[in-house]
Design an enzyme around this catalytic site. Structure first.
Site, short mmCIF file in Angstrom:
data_model
loop_
_atom_site.label_atom_id
_atom_site.label_comp_id
_atom_site.label_asym_id
_atom_site.label_seq_id
_atom_site.Cartn_x
_atom_site.Cartn_y
_atom_site.Cartn_z
N SER A 1 -35.06 -16.82 36.36
CA SER A 1 -36.11 -17.70 36.14
C SER A 1 -36.95 -17.23 34.75
O SER A 1 -37.43 -16.26 34.72
CB SER A 1 -37.06 -17.65 37.39
OG SER A 1 -37.89 -18.51 37.18
N SER B 1 -26.58 -25.25 47.99
CA SER B 1 -27.44 -26.71 47.56
C SER B 1 -28.00 -26.31 46.17
O SER B 1 -27.70 -24.94 45.63
CB SER B 1 -28.54 -26.64 48.57
OG SER B 1 -29.34 -25.66 48.57
N TYR C 1 -41.90 -12.95 43.29
CA TYR C 1 -40.74 -13.94 42.81
C TYR C 1 -40.44 -13.32 41.39
O TYR C 1 -39.44 -12.93 40.93
CB TYR C 1 -41.14 -15.05 42.96
CG TYR C 1 -39.71 -16.03 42.56
CD1 TYR C 1 -38.85 -16.41 43.14
CD2 TYR C 1 -40.09 -16.63 41.04
CE1 TYR C 1 -37.93 -17.42 42.85
CE2 TYR C 1 -39.11 -17.58 40.67
CZ TYR C 1 -37.89 -17.94 41.42
OH TYR C 1 -37.15 -18.80 41.08
N THR D 1 -34.60 -28.78 42.32
CA THR D 1 -33.78 -28.23 43.48
C THR D 1 -34.57 -28.10 44.77
O THR D 1 -35.90 -28.38 44.86
CB THR D 1 -33.37 -26.69 43.38
OG1 THR D 1 -34.51 -26.05 43.31
CG2 THR D 1 -32.67 -26.57 41.76
#
Length: 339
Positions: A198, A68, A224, A259
């Site tokens: 990111s 995905s 993260y 997303t």
């Protein structure tokens, strides 16, 4: 309201018939919101060169986290250029559905599904061994699998799952696939490894005092960002390590893309920024470009956004010390050692 904002990038793009001046591009990047949103992509797209149809024919690329979001969009983009793509997923059923969607868009594309949990070092070794047994050469590897955990969770091997997914698993997979990536490299066409990181990594220094995030209160967002920072540094270290094998390594960030992972893990951010979020294809554009275009084949260890090199730190003095970089390499080697 959303429909009105959605049309704005097309207006911006139509007003820009030439590539952005470098200073304007840099300002967009530093301002974050215009640079990372779909507005920034629309402004820069005017300067993009179209990738040649069939330009990746004969090349095999492995994409993790491919069921995905950015991963699936990357597969679609590569398949549309003629590449043979292996979609690495955790759930075969979801992967097969994603494959069918790719084939609906690109009938006859060479797209296959393989199951591997990138956070599991044992599963990475199993999968990599299978690839080495059946593939004479692999030309590209995209580390896209990602996680933003809401609570601290460990893998069966005792590693915090974010660290395992973003850093340890990709490091091990790259090294385990080194023989077939080396075999896929040509004198003028290097094999390519791409880390999908990111822009959040800008908010985090390279911290190695508590890599497993055992101390203090848990913050999924902070972990993260730290592991995304590790990815960018690791890409630079792997670039040096693999240079002699004809393998280039790059990292990139996709900007703010709409997303499923963002919607699920950051619902507040998704609700507020929704009209400005990029499509999956816009977020994945640079990933596909890094695998297909000539320019990134002439360099290695670069951090990219919207097809342009970007600084890895907002302030030069924030750069990692040689000792910290060496410590990250030692951590990855030690924690992925076969015991």
């Amino acid at each position: 309201m959303r429909g009105g904002v959605t049309a704005l990038p097309d207006l911006v793009s139509s007003l820009l018939a030439v590539p952005l001046p470098r200073l304007v591009d840099a300002v967009l990047d530093r301002l974050v919101v215009p640079g990372y949103s779909r507005l920034g992509y629309a402004a820069r797209r005017a300067g993009f060169r179209a990738l040649p149809a069939g330009g990746m024919a004969g090349r095999t690329v492995i994409v993790t986290g491919a069921s995905s979001g950015l991963g699936a969009a990357t597969v679609r983009g590569l398949a549309g250029l003629g590449a043979r793509v292996e979609m690495v997923v955790r759930d075969r059923e979801r992967g097969e559905r994603a494959r069918e969607a790719v084939l609906a868009e690109h009938p006859g594309a060479a797209v296959e599904v393989a199951v591997c949990d990138v956070s599991s070092l044992a599963d990475v070794r199993r999968y990599a061994a299978e690839v080495r047994d059946r593939e004479a050469a692999v030309h590209g590897l995209v580390h896209n699998a990602g996680v933003l955990a809401t609570e601290r969770t460990e893998t069966a091997e005792g590693h915090e799952v974010t660290l395992a997914t973003h850093v340890l698993g990709p490091f091990l997979l790259t090294r385990e696939l080194r023989p077939v990536l080396r075999a896929g490299a040509g004198p003028t066409a290097p094999s390519r490894v791409v880390f999908v990181s990111s822009g959040g990594m800008y908010t985090a220094p390279l911290r190695l005092d508590d890599p497993e995030s055992r101390e203090g209160d848990w913050s999924g967002g902070a972990v993260y960002a730290r592991t995304r920072r590790m990815q960018v540094v690791l890409a630079e270290l792997l670039a040096d390590d693999l240079a002699g094998d004809g393998i280039v390594v790059h990292s990139m960030h996709p900007g703010w893309a709409d997303t499923p992972g963002v919607a699920r893990s950051l619902p507040g951010f998704h609700r507020v920024t929704g009209p400005l979020l990029r499509t999956d294809e816009q977020g994945a554009d640079t990933v596909v470009w890094l695998q297909a275009a000539a320019e990134p084949g002439h360099s290695t260890g670069v951090f990219w956004h919207d097809r342009a090199p970007r600084p890895t730190h907002w302030l030069p003095r924030a750069a990692e010390s040689p000792q910290a970089r060496a410590a990250l390499w030692t951590l990855c080697v030690s924690d992925t050692a076969h015991r």
